[in-house]
Write a protein that holds these residues in place. Structure first.
Motif, mmCIF file in Angstrom:
data_model
loop_
_atom_site.group_PDB
_atom_site.id
_atom_site.type_symbol
_atom_site.label_atom_id
_atom_site.label_comp_id
_atom_site.label_asym_id
_atom_site.label_seq_id
_atom_site.Cartn_x
_atom_site.Cartn_y
_atom_site.Cartn_z
ATOM 1 N N PHE A 19 0.843 -1.192 0.000
ATOM 2 C CA PHE A 19 0.000 0.000 0.000
ATOM 3 C C PHE A 19 0.879 1.242 0.000
ATOM 4 C CE2 PHE A 19 0.839 -0.868 4.447
ATOM 5 C CZ PHE A 19 1.096 0.387 4.981
ATOM 6 N N ALA A 20 0.254 2.375 -0.353
ATOM 7 C CA ALA A 20 0.961 3.654 -0.329
ATOM 8 C C ALA A 20 0.025 4.715 0.229
ATOM 9 C CB ALA A 20 1.430 4.038 -1.724
ATOM 10 N N GLU A 21 0.456 5.374 1.259
ATOM 11 C CA GLU A 21 -0.368 6.416 1.882
ATOM 12 C C GLU A 21 -0.624 7.565 0.908
ATOM 13 O OE1 GLU A 21 -0.676 8.633 6.198
ATOM 14 O OE2 GLU A 21 1.254 7.825 5.580
ATOM 15 N N GLY A 22 0.319 7.829 0.018
ATOM 16 C CA GLY A 22 0.198 8.938 -0.915
ATOM 17 C C GLY A 22 -0.929 8.807 -1.919
ATOM 18 N N ARG A 23 -1.385 7.614 -2.195
ATOM 19 C CA ARG A 23 -2.480 7.441 -3.170
ATOM 20 C C ARG A 23 -3.825 7.148 -2.498
ATOM 21 N NH1 ARG A 23 0.569 2.227 -5.141
ATOM 22 N NH2 ARG A 23 -0.266 0.742 -3.653
ATOM 23 N N ALA A 24 -3.850 7.162 -1.178
ATOM 24 C CA ALA A 24 -5.061 6.801 -0.433
ATOM 25 C C ALA A 24 -6.168 7.839 -0.594
ATOM 26 C CB ALA A 24 -4.726 6.616 1.042
ATOM 27 N N ILE A 25 -7.397 7.334 -0.627
ATOM 28 C CA ILE A 25 -8.597 8.169 -0.736
ATOM 29 C C ILE A 25 -9.172 8.345 0.674
ATOM 30 C CG2 ILE A 25 -10.936 8.324 -1.686
ATOM 31 C CD1 ILE A 25 -9.961 6.362 -3.899
ATOM 32 N N PRO A 26 -9.394 9.589 1.108
ATOM 33 C CA PRO A 26 -9.945 9.803 2.450
ATOM 34 C C PRO A 26 -11.349 9.214 2.593
ATOM 35 C CG PRO A 26 -9.142 11.870 1.507
ATOM 36 C CD PRO A 26 -9.116 10.835 0.414
ATOM 37 N N ILE A 27 -11.623 8.698 3.773
ATOM 38 C CA ILE A 27 -12.964 8.237 4.134
ATOM 39 C C ILE A 27 -13.606 9.386 4.903
ATOM 40 C CG2 ILE A 27 -14.322 6.547 5.426
ATOM 41 C CD1 ILE A 27 -11.842 4.656 5.153
ATOM 42 N N PHE A 37 -9.062 8.502 8.404
ATOM 43 C CA PHE A 37 -9.031 7.192 7.765
ATOM 44 C C PHE A 37 -9.016 7.375 6.248
ATOM 45 C CE2 PHE A 37 -10.949 6.324 11.870
ATOM 46 C CZ PHE A 37 -10.309 5.162 12.253
ATOM 47 N N SER A 38 -8.348 6.449 5.567
ATOM 48 C CA SER A 38 -8.320 6.456 4.110
ATOM 49 C C SER A 38 -8.142 5.019 3.624
ATOM 50 C CB SER A 38 -7.181 7.348 3.599
ATOM 51 O OG SER A 38 -5.941 6.934 4.122
ATOM 52 N N VAL A 39 -8.381 4.821 2.336
ATOM 53 C CA VAL A 39 -8.231 3.492 1.742
ATOM 54 C C VAL A 39 -7.388 3.629 0.481
ATOM 55 C CG1 VAL A 39 -10.410 3.632 0.431
ATOM 56 C CG2 VAL A 39 -9.460 1.404 1.012
ATOM 57 N N ASP A 40 -6.443 2.716 0.307
ATOM 58 C CA ASP A 40 -5.609 2.715 -0.883
ATOM 59 C C ASP A 40 -6.398 2.040 -2.002
ATOM 60 O OD1 ASP A 40 -3.820 2.207 -2.960
ATOM 61 O OD2 ASP A 40 -2.175 1.712 -1.612
ATOM 62 N N PRO A 41 -6.758 2.779 -3.065
ATOM 63 C CA PRO A 41 -7.604 2.202 -4.118
ATOM 64 C C PRO A 41 -6.954 1.037 -4.861
ATOM 65 C CG PRO A 41 -6.726 4.328 -4.808
ATOM 66 C CD PRO A 41 -6.359 4.148 -3.366
ATOM 67 N N GLU A 42 -5.627 0.995 -4.885
ATOM 68 C CA GLU A 42 -4.952 -0.087 -5.605
ATOM 69 C C GLU A 42 -4.947 -1.401 -4.829
ATOM 70 O OE1 GLU A 42 -1.350 0.895 -7.644
ATOM 71 O OE2 GLU A 42 -2.107 2.891 -8.137
ATOM 72 N N THR A 43 -5.457 -1.386 -3.605
ATOM 73 C CA THR A 43 -5.533 -2.619 -2.819
ATOM 74 C C THR A 43 -6.936 -3.229 -2.841
ATOM 75 O OG1 THR A 43 -6.092 -1.479 -0.744
ATOM 76 C CG2 THR A 43 -3.742 -1.765 -1.254
ATOM 77 N N ILE A 44 -7.897 -2.540 -3.446
ATOM 78 C CA ILE A 44 -9.289 -3.007 -3.446
ATOM 79 C C ILE A 44 -9.455 -4.156 -4.436
ATOM 80 C CG2 ILE A 44 -11.699 -2.389 -3.883
ATOM 81 C CD1 ILE A 44 -10.912 0.508 -3.092
#
Length: 143
Positions: A19-27, A37-44
């Motif tokens: 994962f990468a914090e820099g590409r995470a989308i805020p929740i 909180f955020s979620v890394d879209p490339e891990t979904i």
């Protein structure tokens, strides 16, 4: 519990993804939350068994503590399972992970995440692409 729930079996869970914090989308969280909180879209990933897996990140609003969790959500049953936690630079697998109702989680981030775009009613979105689009631009209810 329906017959389909009795017959349901979770697919094999792969190791936690990078994962990468820099590409995470805020929740979107209530303003009273002390954590971002955020979620890394490339891990979904949406699996054939209806589970949506992802890496969620949390950081103290004061910029201190950082955590990451590899989780899965069953939209059909409103449950979440934590497979692993990122600790001291490495993943640590959860011992005997279990499905738990996510509405009972104190921080509420899973409920917000599912509402913001992981789930479509009691099922996952049609595609990861659609999920990511909804997470980036969640639908707002008219007040």
């Amino acid at each position: 519990m329906t017959a389909s729930d009795v017959e349901w079996k979770e697919t094999d869970v792969p190791p936690p993804p990078a994962f990468a914090e820099g590409r995470a989308i805020p929740i979107e969280m209530p303003t009273r939350s002390a954590l971002n909180f955020s979620v890394d879209p490339e891990t979904i990933v949406i699996t054939n068994d209806g589970v949506v897996r992802y890496v969620v990140l949390s950081r103290s609003q004061q910029g201190g503590a950082f955590n990451a969790y590899y989780e899965g959500v069953r939209c059909s049953t409103d449950e979440v399972k934590t497979y692993a936690r990122f600790n001291d630079g490495k993943w640590v697998e959860a011992k005997d992970p279990e499905w738990k109702p996510y509405r009972q989680i104190k921080s509420g981030y899973v409920s917000r995440l599912t509402y913001q775009g992981l789930c479509r009613g009691h099922g996952p979105q049609v595609s990861v692409r659609e999920t990511v689009q909804l997470l980036r631009k969640p639908v707002r209810e008219v007040e």
